[in-house]
Design an enzyme around this catalytic site. Structure first.
Site, PDB file in Angstrom:
ATOM      1  N   GLU A 123       7.241   3.647   4.633  1.00  0.00           N
ATOM      2  CA  GLU A 123       7.482   4.582   5.359  1.00  0.00           C
ATOM      3  C   GLU A 123       8.999   5.132   5.329  1.00  0.00           C
ATOM      4  OE1 GLU A 123       7.857   0.959   8.202  1.00  0.00           O
ATOM      5  OE2 GLU A 123       6.613   1.537   6.588  1.00  0.00           O
ATOM      6  N   ASN A 124       9.583   4.961   4.118  1.00  0.00           N
ATOM      7  CA  ASN A 124      10.808   5.624   3.710  1.00  0.00           C
ATOM      8  C   ASN A 124      11.113   6.923   4.537  1.00  0.00           C
ATOM      9  OD1 ASN A 124      11.218   3.359   1.957  1.00  0.00           O
ATOM     10  ND2 ASN A 124      10.104   4.623   0.500  1.00  0.00           N
ATOM     11  N   GLU A 131       1.765   6.082   7.236  1.00  0.00           N
ATOM     12  CA  GLU A 131       2.993   6.328   7.081  1.00  0.00           C
ATOM     13  C   GLU A 131       3.760   7.506   7.616  1.00  0.00           C
ATOM     14  OE1 GLU A 131       4.317   3.605   5.363  1.00  0.00           O
ATOM     15  OE2 GLU A 131       2.188   3.074   4.976  1.00  0.00           O
ATOM     16  N   GLY A 162       0.905  -1.191  -0.113  1.00  0.00           N
ATOM     17  CA  GLY A 162      -0.074  -0.067  -0.118  1.00  0.00           C
ATOM     18  C   GLY A 162       0.729   1.204  -0.082  1.00  0.00           C
ATOM     19  N   ALA A 163       1.931   1.201   0.819  1.00  0.00           N
ATOM     20  CA  ALA A 163       2.805   2.319   1.060  1.00  0.00           C
ATOM     21  C   ALA A 163       4.189   1.909   1.871  1.00  0.00           C
ATOM     22  CB  ALA A 163       2.147   3.571   1.636  1.00  0.00           C
ATOM     23  N   GLU A 184       4.084  -1.805  12.843  1.00  0.00           N
ATOM     24  CA  GLU A 184       2.906  -1.910  12.025  1.00  0.00           C
ATOM     25  C   GLU A 184       1.568  -1.594  12.955  1.00  0.00           C
ATOM     26  OE1 GLU A 184       3.079  -1.030   9.140  1.00  0.00           O
ATOM     27  OE2 GLU A 184       5.229  -1.797   8.837  1.00  0.00           O
TER      28      GLU A 184
END
Length: 858
Positions: free
Chosen positions: A275-276, A307, A272-273, A329
């Site tokens: 978190e860089n 994120e 989905g995405a 998470e």
């Protein structure tokens, strides 16, 4: 993706040994993205210290062609030093410099450095995806979260590209002697783990803004492909981002820890995405090109906030090892819904969570692969299969309970202390638990053992007796668990009593008369407060959704729900009723036929966006999997006709209308319904308020394809209208869904044989393969599935194998014979345990379907 072989499957023990020996100072990484379409140059200078000079260790680099390795000025022979994706490092000094020059491969599977050419305009886009262990596919690393370092990236790329990383983007410098090529020299990052670093480079479109907040300004960037510029609703994205920062900086009392915040919408994204740090990547499907219902935007908001929460919980403070993956998470999942409710227009997001995410958790928690929230991730292979509904949604549900247990204010006080104590470092769950105990004054170790270190879900059932006037003479809550996971837990439980009452207009509504809160513990808890109370029309355990458990409805309550759930105005209470009915259906305690009646009679009145969009999908599962085979055709007809009625009665232009036409298209099989689908697609018929846009057209084409009424030419014609990557993926799914042996054979080749199929196209094919009602053409794939499952994990790697093994399992063919065959395979097959996990889950679903079918036949 390369499979996890011994050298890539890092164990927890190996990581602990390496972390005890080494400390990382800096990574200096040079990437050359101008070498061609298949590979790029990667030179890493890694500076680190060693606590035991003379000792040996190893660095990680997967699937590379290594040209030079230099350790402290000493050349190492790549032929001997680089083996099994590891670089052997011997005779280490107190302070070390490792230089590795290599050529690495672009990915088509969404792992490592993914390269994509947009068919809409032939522009090139690349991006990295590193969680869990894939930074080592791009540069040389110590690939574990507790060896943090500062990163300095230098990226050589075409001058017309945009290049983004974790640190602020510098001005590109033209490369002398190379017209049209530039180098981006990024400043050093803060200390961070390898898995949250990122490089995004290509012909992206960018828009910039600034969030001006409590701790100062945060530059914001939003990026997408050029072909999606018209669909990037930047003002709405900036609003959500700003609301999130305002909320989190205040709640956490800690400034955003990085220098800027870019959000990049990228193609063919597996997740989905991600978190860089300072460079969040998201699926570009979140920039919708066609109309979506409200649940889409509510979920997108939760993803954006999820994120963002990671910037503190995960990026600023990072787990020491992946045992605490759930902390990252589950916390971000809880935080995003809490923030959505408190800071955005999506102020009923916990209802959507209950209708969608919590059901995901409950299903996962009842599979044979269930695991504690705090899983024993002893190696990377265990980590990669434990990104699931337990890690995310069950963990968030349990954290919601923890917040109630210690109090929100105390919870936030503990978090603030935790962030300050471990900023830019690593921690373990005991560190967070200690901070929360200090803040709240409550002992939490026993709570953690009970909820985080055990598996399975409890079932809570009301038990009572009534007198002749319908009053409770006794009342208790019975708690049960499965034999395999027998833990009985403590639950803070709301019990709501709802009556059917006429309002001022004479309409019957379900109104809560009263509610009590009790602590449930052990097998049975007496609730004296309800003795003498008149039995309500609806008795709702877990009113307010205070705990994580399955709840049962007594006979009177179930009849009330089936006959008039739409008369209940409280959206969260409705979500709990929907969930209870669905759980009872899945557990063979409610007939699938009755669940379908519940949905047809009440979903039109559902106001929660996730409720109205997800519940028809549950009903379709009831029709196709849980209904008795002898009555399935009639129930399927009834469901189709009911959806036609719901569509006809839906308010023009409403989300319900869109949901019902999608649901109808998914089950259309009668001549009447297929004629409607045909006419909507060719424009010969219009439904007031319904816009047949690009995505809906593909939904209709897919419907016709599954019915055998859309051949290659028909699908090709639609693809001519929408020659985008999304169009190609939807076309592949439509071809796969056709009920012919030829279509399935072509799809099988794409799904499990070829290696040149892009990850999202393969996923579309896999998801479209196993269609209900296509038994004859699917039967041969039982043995083919089991045959490839023997070796698929080793041959295709985590991403492709897990997708195929999960969704190609022949669930539509559920029978006792299939279950026997699969169980025999599970006993005899030499397949990787991770592969067997997915097959075992499929077998568990079949077992559940058969029980439901038997119950529905009564």
């Amino acid at each position: 993706m390369m499979p996890l072989m011994p050298g890539t499957n890092l164990t927890r023990d190996e990581a602990q040994t390496r972390a005890a020996l080494l400390d990382v100072t800096t990574y200096d990484v040079e990437l050359d993205l101008t070498l061609g379409e298949t590979s790029f140059g990667s030179t890493t200078t890694l500076r680190f210290s060693c606590r035991e000079p003379g000792a040996a260790s190893f660095a990680d680099l997967v699937g590379a062609e290594v040209h030079e390795i230099t350790l402290n000025g000493r050349a190492l022979d790549p032929a001997t030093a680089y083996a099994d994706h590891r670089i052997a490092l011997d005779d280490l000094a107190a302070d070390n410099e490792l230089v590795v020059r290599a050529t690495c491969a672009y990915s088509r599977t969404g792992e490592g450095l993914h390269r994509f050419v947009d068919p809409a305009d032939d522009r090139v886009y690349t991006y990295t995806q590193f969680e869990v262990p894939d930074a080592r596919r791009v540069f040389t690393t110590f690939e574990q979260p507790d060896l943090k370092g500062r990163f300095v990236f230098h990226v050589t790329a075409p001058s017309a590209w945009l290049v983004v990383s974790n640190a602020p983007t510098p001005d590109p410098e033209p490369l002398a002697g190379h017209d049209g090529t530039s180098v981006w020299h990024f400043p050093a990052t803060e200390r961070m783990s390898t898995y949250i670093t990122a490089i995004i480079a290509g012909e992206y479109h960018a828009e910039h803004d600034v969030y001006r907040g409590r701790f100062g300004d945060i530059p914001l960037g939003h990026y997408c492909r050029q072909s999606l510029v018209e669909h990037m609703d930047t003002a709405e994205l900036v609003k959500l981002t700003s609301q999130g920062f305002a909320f989190f900086e205040e709640a956490f009392d800690y400034p955003y820890p990085f220098h800027k915040y870019d959000q990049l919408y990228v193609p063919e994204y597996n997740m989905g995405a991600m978190e860089n740090a300072g460079a969040v990547t998201l699926r570009d499907e979140y920039l919708p090109r066609s109309r979506q219902d409200a649940s889409f935007y509510e979920f997108r908001a939760s993803v954006i906030l999820h994120e963002m929460a990671h910037m503190w919980f995960g990026d600023l403070v990072t787990m020491r090892w992946w045992d605490d993956l759930w902390l990252n998470e589950s916390f971000a999942e809880w935080a995003c819904y809490h923030a959505a409710v408190e800071a955005t227009e999506f102020d009923e997001s916990w209802t959507g969570f209950t209708n969608a995410r919590k059901n995901w958790a409950l299903r996962q928690d009842q599979l044979p692969s269930t695991h504690p929230i705090a899983a024993d991730n002893h190696d990377l292979q265990a980590v990669e299969v434990n990104f699931d509904g337990i890690t995310y949604a069950k963990g968030a549900s349990v954290l919601k309970q923890l917040v109630a247990w210690v109090g929100l204010d105390n919870f936030l006080v503990g978090l603030r202390a935790y962030f300050k104590a471990h900023a830019f470092d690593n921690s373990e769950f005991s560190d967070l638990l200690g901070a929360l105990e200090t803040a709240s004054g409550r002992e939490l170790d026993s709570w953690a053992k009970e909820w985080l270190q055990t598996s399975g879900v409890n079932t809570l059932t009301p038990r009572f007796e009534l007198d002749d006037e319908g009053r409770y003479t006794s009342f208790s809550v019975e708690q049960s668990a499965t034999v395999e996971h027998a833990t009985l837990r403590r639950h803070r439980l709301g019990i709501g009593l709802y009556d059917e009452v006429a309002n001022d207009d004479g309409e019957l509504r379900l109104v809560r008369r009263t509610a009590v809160e009790v602590d449930v513990e052990g097998e049975s808890t007496v609730v004296d407060a309800l003795v003498g109370t008149t039995q309500p029309d609806l008795l709702l355990l877990n009113d307010g959704d205070l705990t994580y458990a399955k709840i049962r409805l007594d006979d009177r309550s179930l009849a009330t729900v089936v006959g008039g759930l739409g008369r209940l105005d409280d959206s969260l209470a409705r979500a709990l009723c929907w969930g209870a009915a669905w759980d009872m259906t899945r557990d063979a305690e409610m007939r699938a036929t009755d669940f379908v009646e519940l949905v047809l009679g009440n979903v039109a009145a559902e106001t929660d966006a996730f409720g109205s969009s997800r519940i028809p999908a549950y009903a379709s599962q009831a029709v196709h999997h849980f209904s008795a085979r002898e009555g399935r055709a009639a129930l399927r007809d009834h469901w189709e006709q009911g959806l036609r009625r719901l569509l006809d009665e839906a308010e023009p232009g409403s989300d319900h209308q869109l949901t019902f036409v999608r649901a109808l298209a998914s089950v259309a099989h009668s001549e009447e319904s297929l004629a409607l689908v045909e006419s909507l697609l060719d424009g010969s018929r219009a439904v007031e308020g319904l816009v047949v846009d690009t995505d809906l057209r593909w939904t209709l084409v897919g419907s016709l394809a599954r019915a055998g009424r859309a051949d290659d030419a028909r699908i090709d014609a639609e693809l001519e209208r929408d020659h985008t990557i999304s169009g190609q993926e939807r076309a592949a799914a439509a071809r796969t869904g056709r009920p012919t042996a030829e279509a399935k054979a072509e799809a099988w080749e794409l799904a499990v044989v070829r290696d040149d199929v892009p990850n999202e196209t393969q996923r579309s094919v896999v998801l479209g393969f196993m269609q209900p009602g296509q038994d004859e053409v699917l039967e041969p794939y039982v043995e083919r599935y089991l045959s490839v499952a023997d070796t698929l994990w080793e041959e295709k790697g985590t991403q492709r194998a897990s997708t195929a093994l999960e969704h190609l399992f022949p669930r539509p063919l559920a029978s006792a014979a299939l279950l026997e065959r699969v169980n025999r395979w599970l006993q005899e097959s030499p397949a990787n345990p991770a592969a067997k996990r997915y097959v075992r889950e499929g077998a568990a679903d079949v077992e559940r379907y058969l029980a439901g079918q038997e119950f529905d036949a009564r």
